[in-house]
Scaffold this active site. Sequence first.
Site, PDB file in Angstrom:
ATOM      1  N   SER B 135     103.261  55.896  44.711  1.00 53.94           N
ATOM      2  CA  SER B 135     103.584  54.947  45.780  1.00 53.94           C
ATOM      3  C   SER B 135     103.396  55.610  47.151  1.00 53.94           C
ATOM      4  O   SER B 135     102.272  55.950  47.517  1.00 53.94           O
ATOM      5  CB  SER B 135     105.001  54.403  45.565  1.00 53.94           C
ATOM      6  OG  SER B 135     105.237  53.314  46.416  1.00 53.94           O
ATOM      7  N   HIS B 177     100.826  49.576  44.469  1.00 56.03           N
ATOM      8  CA  HIS B 177     101.462  48.294  44.080  1.00 56.03           C
ATOM      9  C   HIS B 177     100.460  47.160  44.340  1.00 56.03           C
ATOM     10  O   HIS B 177     100.830  46.089  44.820  1.00 56.03           O
ATOM     11  CB  HIS B 177     102.738  48.045  44.897  1.00 56.03           C
ATOM     12  CG  HIS B 177     103.760  49.139  44.846  1.00 56.03           C
ATOM     13  ND1 HIS B 177     104.561  49.351  43.752  1.00 56.03           N
ATOM     14  CD2 HIS B 177     104.112  50.080  45.760  1.00 56.03           C
ATOM     15  CE1 HIS B 177     105.380  50.389  44.005  1.00 56.03           C
ATOM     16  NE2 HIS B 177     105.115  50.836  45.199  1.00 56.03           N
ATOM     17  N   GLU B 204     100.407  49.136  39.864  1.00 54.29           N
ATOM     18  CA  GLU B 204     101.546  49.901  39.349  1.00 54.29           C
ATOM     19  C   GLU B 204     101.221  50.470  37.961  1.00 54.29           C
ATOM     20  O   GLU B 204     100.407  49.916  37.227  1.00 54.29           O
ATOM     21  CB  GLU B 204     102.796  49.005  39.282  1.00 54.29           C
ATOM     22  CG  GLU B 204     103.248  48.601  40.680  1.00 54.29           C
ATOM     23  CD  GLU B 204     104.496  47.744  40.712  1.00 54.29           C
ATOM     24  OE1 GLU B 204     104.983  47.340  39.637  1.00 54.29           O
ATOM     25  OE2 GLU B 204     104.987  47.476  41.831  1.00 54.29           O
TER      26      GLU B 204
END
Lengths: 272, 272
Positions: B135, B177, B204
Amino acid sequence: MPSPDIAGTHRGYVIPIGGAEDKLHNPEILQKFVELAGGADAVITVIPTASQLDDTGDRYQTLFNELGAGTTHVLPITERSDAQKQEYVEILEQSTAIFVTGGNQLRLSTILGGTPIAKAIRQLNAQGVHYAGTSAGAAIVSQHMITAGSTGIVPTENGVSLAPGLGLVNTAVIDQHFNQRNRLARLLSAVSYNPFLIGLGLDEDTAAFINENNEFTVVGSGAITVIDPSNIEYSSMAEANRGEALTLLNLKVHILSAGSRFDLNSKQAYVK
Amino acid sequence: MPSPDIAGTHRGYVIPIGGAEDKLHNPEILQKFVELAGGADAVITVIPTASQLDDTGDRYQTLFNELGAGTTHVLPITERSDAQKQEYVEILEQSTAIFVTGGNQLRLSTILGGTPIAKAIRQLNAQGVHYAGTSAGAAIVSQHMITAGSTGIVPTENGVSLAPGLGLVNTAVIDQHFNQRNRLARLLSAVSYNPFLIGLGLDEDTAAFINENNEFTVVGSGAITVIDPSNIEYSSMAEANRGEALTLLNLKVHILSAGSRFDLNSKQAYVK
């Protein structure tokens, strides 16, 4: 497949609109449609079958009159028996342009499919009568129509449901509310089923004015996303398991805003 | 720009992960990272700076130990003064691999930027120490890092905010994401600012294992969307008004699922 041209005639415009077209402040899409239809000489027939609201047809009738259309009829077709009525076919045959409203595209295909009304729409468009449709009325333009699918970006093996549409356009599959509802995944799934199709993702308040030569100009405030899969080098669609992410190599993508053009035959994009 | 190779050494892997990697049922991304790091001989240093949760570092330490890593350290860097500490640099220098957690990538760039820790990460990676980040820890890999932007499909003139990142990869801009948060619009905005960049949209539980030759393999359950703008024929980015839909002609797009590969230098995609 579009009805063949009748000798000496030209196909009318086919105008899919991505839904939620501006009706008040800057109704340029509907204005341009009314002008194409003939303005004060226009005879527009509205088909509100996709909608389950009682006033959808009347609302467009008022709008088109305000935009200068000479005559606007509404055909209150709500079930298959309505779509068999000869009197409705005769009203349709007087039209310079046909407008199909939004709602549920499966209502359009299940109520109109195979009826004299559907046949008349195809024949009239082939003879020069313009066709515009918004949202569901845009989806039904495709020969292979998207009825449902997954949202997001990445396509999956079961990422889209298709049903036969009217087939006014047979080289493209059209999706609507495209940016607003994040529908790239389902459009990519559709074109990767059979890469002879071009995918057209129409944003809200955005239309493709497709002329008789199968070239369109973008009108409206959003964009049309064009997916050209004709040079795909590899697709895992046939091997992928249900719901699994796909591999697709070498898609060509264009983002087209107002004034840009695309030729559905040569697959070339142009600016202004 | 990545630090130049030191004679006789090879760059370590750079492994951006799209966030929410599987930690329980099928932790293949983290398992592969631990193996690359050396397994029982691994010395992994976790940098949890992006996170504002107290236990993020400890959680990864436990995970890596369970996955067979010999030694895992956590560097509790929460402000810029921490990132100046020589004792932390020395711990980092003992590592076979570095792991940067998720959270807020602006915490990473504002706390680590220009410090001895940031310099050490770049130098160590150039000398062969592997880097993985999930992330925010993936975003910071880019030289031109996405910090915020609009969701959806269609890019806009003001559709993305960029800030300088660590620059372990300087040919790509990485987003994470990707499918789950509908981030195509902001990635398209980023690559159309300057089409020398390749856009990588990581879903993800999906990672790019980028080797020393700048070629990556996809690992995980989702896909990596590759945007190659190098053949763009036209972009309206410079002329568009704020918030207006852009026109972009001729983007190349690949959707890559597990096992697929992409060469960031030659811009070629491969299956398996």
